[in-house]
Design an enzyme around this catalytic site. Structure first.
Site, PDB file in Angstrom:
ATOM      1  CE  LYS A  50       0.075  -5.847   0.273  1.00 50.11           C
ATOM      2  NZ  LYS A  50      -1.352  -6.303   1.014  1.00 50.11           N
ATOM      3  CD  GLN A  94      -4.024  -6.178   1.683  1.00 53.82           C
ATOM      4  OE1 GLN A  94      -3.235  -7.032   0.876  1.00 53.82           O
ATOM      5  NE2 GLN A  94      -3.811  -4.997   2.283  1.00 53.82           N
ATOM      6  CG  ASP A 117       1.100 -11.035   4.712  1.00 53.47           C
ATOM      7  OD1 ASP A 117       1.869  -9.986   4.375  1.00 53.47           O
ATOM      8  OD2 ASP A 117      -0.398 -12.036   4.173  1.00 53.47           O
TER       9      ASP A 117
HETATM   10  N1  GUN Z   1      -2.593  -5.731   6.157  1.00 52.57           N
HETATM   11  C1  GUN Z   1      -2.362  -4.278   6.661  1.00 52.57           C
HETATM   12  N2  GUN Z   1      -1.187  -5.029   6.305  1.00 52.57           N
HETATM   13  C2  GUN Z   1      -1.388  -6.498   5.895  1.00 52.57           C
HETATM   14  C3  GUN Z   1      -0.483  -6.969   5.594  1.00 52.57           C
HETATM   15  O1  GUN Z   1       1.495  -7.096   5.574  1.00 52.57           O
HETATM   16  N3  GUN Z   1      -0.717  -7.759   4.636  1.00 52.57           N
HETATM   17  C4  GUN Z   1      -2.057  -8.670   4.768  1.00 52.57           C
HETATM   18  N4  GUN Z   1      -2.240  -9.165   4.268  1.00 52.57           N
HETATM   19  N5  GUN Z   1      -2.727  -7.375   4.979  1.00 52.57           N
HETATM   20  C5  GUN Z   1      -2.032  -6.533   5.660  1.00 52.57           C
END
Ligand code: GUN
Length: 281
Positions: A50, A94, A117
């Protein structure tokens, strides 16, 4: 039939370059804060990706790598600080969080207009009611890929295997918005094979390698594999038996190189969207 392989990597590069071109024109750049608690190796890989994407798009990014012992209070205070910062447009915590932390409370603390998200209940509600707004990255990436390959969900039967808050449920909402007829399957579904065989568009998001075998795919179906598993050999794989399904499908996504890169590209779009909402030009 031998399926067309949907190239998520190439499409993600295109989406990111479009985001980058818009960001390049902006006097005030979008900013994304990524918060990682603990040392889950998979989460570390995602967070690194990211940050790299932000760099490619010209988006400012900040990483907060907090120790596994971080308290709920400390995490909430960080989110509160980020909520108040003008240079930060998106906040991503996350998941999964370490067990002692209350995930729901943390997601609720993120200001909805910074929820890159789309996990905050306010934005989840907006998604359901059908207003414009944030869309969760993985389901939105799937929709973009279908659009790119000219697959219109309208009137089609979409079967989604998996009912998570991150993929299965929001995927159903986005498919519904595009006028698909939607079935959501899960571990208690009585005859998974029969349900899957009814799918014009099959979205596998259960997180179980080998769950979807070739005999569960209807001739000509579009097969989207959202899952990211490791097989016995430690190799990345999805839920779908790719080789067998590709014999039947009209279109199919590979793992890796399918939905995964699209998820990350959509996060960049969401961060740009948030910055625009905050009046950045
Ligand atoms: N863990 C697995 N997929 C995601 C996601 O798309 N966003 C976040 N914040 N955590 C995750």
């Amino acid at each position: 039939m031998s399926a067309v392989i949907m190239d998520g990597k190439a499409l993600a590069a295109k989406v990111k370059s479009e985001v980058g071109a818009q960001v390049a024109q902006m006097a005030r750049k979008p900013g994304l804060a990524v918060v990682l608690v603990g040392d889950d190796p998979a989460s570390r890989v995602y967070v690194n990706g990211k940050k790299r994407d932000c760099g490619e798009c010209g988006i400012y990014s900040e990483e907060y790598a907090l120790p596994a012992e971080t308290t709920q209070q400390e995490l909430l205070e960080l989110v509160e600080t980020l909520n108040g910062r003008e240079d930060i447009d998106g906040i991503l915590v996350q998941l999964p969080l370490p067990k002692h932390l209350n995930e729901k409370e943390v997601l609720l603390a993120i200001q909805p207009d910074k929820d890159a998200d789309c996990f905050h209940p306010f934005n989840v509600g907006e998604l359901m009611i059908g207003e414009n707004g944030f869309q969760p990255c993985t389901p939105a990436g799937v929709m973009r890929m279908l659009q790119e390959y000219g697959v219109d969900p309208a009137g089609k039967h979409c079967v989604i295997v998996g009912r998570s808050n991150i993929v299965g449920k929001p995927q159903a909402m986005l498919m519904l918005r595009k006028n698909a007829t939607v079935t959501i399957c899960h571990t208690k579904t009585r005859d998974l094979k029969a349900e899957c065989l009814r799918a014009d568009i099959l979205v596998a998001a259960a997180g179980r390698a080998g769950l979807i075998t070739g005999d569960m795919v209807k001739e000509g179906a579009v097969v989207i594999d959202v899952a990211m598993n490791r097989n016995e050999a430690g190799k990345l794989c999805g839920d779908v038996d790719f080789a067998a399904a590709a014999e039947k499908a009209s279109y199919i996504t590979p793992v890796p190189g399918g939905v995964g890169p699209m998820t990350r590209a959509m996060l960049m779009e969401n961060t740009l969207y948030a910055a625009r909402k905050h009046g950045k030009q």
